[in-house]
Each structure stands twice: as C-alpha cells, then as structure tokens.
Scaffold this motif. Structure first.
Motif, short mmCIF file in Angstrom:
data_model
loop_
_atom_site.label_atom_id
_atom_site.label_comp_id
_atom_site.label_asym_id
_atom_site.label_seq_id
_atom_site.Cartn_x
_atom_site.Cartn_y
_atom_site.Cartn_z
N ASP A 172 1.02 -1.07 -0.06
CA ASP A 172 0.06 0.23 -0.03
C ASP A 172 0.96 1.15 -0.05
O ASP A 172 2.07 1.25 0.47
CB ASP A 172 -0.98 -0.19 1.29
CG ASP A 172 -2.01 -1.00 1.33
OD1 ASP A 172 -2.46 -1.51 0.09
OD2 ASP A 172 -2.35 -1.43 2.26
N THR A 229 -5.18 7.86 4.05
CA THR A 229 -5.65 6.57 3.48
C THR A 229 -4.58 5.98 2.65
O THR A 229 -3.57 6.49 2.73
CB THR A 229 -6.82 7.05 2.53
OG1 THR A 229 -6.39 7.88 1.28
CG2 THR A 229 -8.15 7.95 3.02
N VAL A 249 -3.84 3.61 -0.72
CA VAL A 249 -4.09 2.95 -1.87
C VAL A 249 -3.21 1.67 -2.48
O VAL A 249 -1.94 1.69 -2.13
CB VAL A 249 -4.28 3.73 -3.24
CG1 VAL A 249 -5.11 4.92 -2.80
CG2 VAL A 249 -2.69 4.43 -3.37
N PHE A 278 -8.30 2.05 -3.53
CA PHE A 278 -8.33 2.44 -2.16
C PHE A 278 -8.27 1.00 -1.41
O PHE A 278 -9.11 0.18 -1.96
CB PHE A 278 -9.52 3.18 -1.87
CG PHE A 278 -9.88 3.29 -0.27
CD1 PHE A 278 -9.32 4.44 0.33
CD2 PHE A 278 -10.73 2.72 0.31
CE1 PHE A 278 -9.62 4.67 1.43
CE2 PHE A 278 -11.08 2.86 1.76
CZ PHE A 278 -10.48 3.98 2.26
N THR A 279 -7.49 1.12 -0.15
CA THR A 279 -7.51 0.10 0.47
C THR A 279 -7.81 0.36 1.85
O THR A 279 -7.85 -0.62 2.73
CB THR A 279 -6.23 -0.90 0.42
OG1 THR A 279 -5.15 0.21 0.83
CG2 THR A 279 -5.94 -1.14 -0.84
#
Length: 144
Positions: free
Chosen positions: A93, A112, A114, A121-122
């Motif tokens: 990520d 956030t 990714v 998006f993770t």
C-alpha cells in the motif's frame, strides 16, 4: 508381496506429500516477523518522549514494516509510528496524506492507503503519536 509393495509405495507417497505441504510452514518460521525486524532496527537506540508531529522533509526515508509500524528517518533519530491498527500495515500500500498548510506530519492528518499496483483505495490510517528512538551515546573511551 505385491500387496506390501503397493502399501509401501502408498506410504512413501503420503510421506512425500506431507513433507511437501509441511515445508512452507517450516520455511515461514525462518522469515522474521515485523516485530523482529523493528527490534533489529531499534538495536542500540533508546525511546524518547512521544511527539504529535514530526518535521517532514522531502529526503526523509520512510520504511513500512508489515503488520507492525511505519519508520521515518535515518541517522541518529528515527521515529516509529505504530498506528491504531498496525495489523493493517502493508508494504503493498501507498500512504496518501492530506495535510492543510503544515510542513509537519502529524497524528491528526487525514491518511488513506491505495494499492501500489492497482491504485484502488485499501483503507484509512489513524496515526498515534510518533516515538523517537535515538542512538545511545557510547561512553568516552569506549571502543568503536
């Protein structure tokens, strides 16, 4: 005699299959855990008082230790960021940080993640305080 040789062949095949399936588990134990990797990074360092923000520099190195922590910096002082959910830390990520006019990275920044490969998006990341670890000073006269 034929019956016993079939039995022996079947038994040998079963043992070979069991060994093949057991091999990854044995090899996995040899790989250091995230905590072990972090402890190795922290050898010879002493924890300081946690801080809410660290100065962000373009050349500051950030390392991701899966399921454990983010480590910022190099040299005499490094900062360890464990987050509220360290088990979701994944080096596949990429951190996406939304800051508002500050040159510091702070625990309240919106962060956030990714996926590095797909860009999807993770998850969301919630920082805790950053813990500085500084190299212990060797007593004068100590051998290097």
């Amino acid at each position: 005699m034929v019956r016993s040789s079939k039995f022996l062949a079947l038994a040998a095949a079963s043992l070979a299959g069991a060994a093949a399936f057991g091999a990854p588990a044995v090899m996995a134990k040899d790989k250091p855990t995230g905590e072990e990797k972090l402890q190795k990074m922290l050898e010879g360092r002493v924890a300081g008082e946690p801080v809410r923000c660290i100065r962000e520099q373009a050349n500051r190195r950030m390392r991701t230790i899966n399921d454990t922590a983010y480590v910022y910096g190099s040299g005499n002082t490094i900062y360890v960021q464990r987050t509220r959910r360290p088990e979701s830390i994944d080096d596949d990520d990429i951190l996406v940080i939304r800051k508002f006019g500050s040159s510091q990275l702070c625990r309240l920044d919106q962060i956030t993640t990714v996926d590095r490969f797909s860009g999807f998006f993770t998850g969301a990341v919630f920082f805790e305080d950053f813990v500085p670890y500084t190299r212990e000073k060797k007593p004068e006269g100590a051998d290097s």
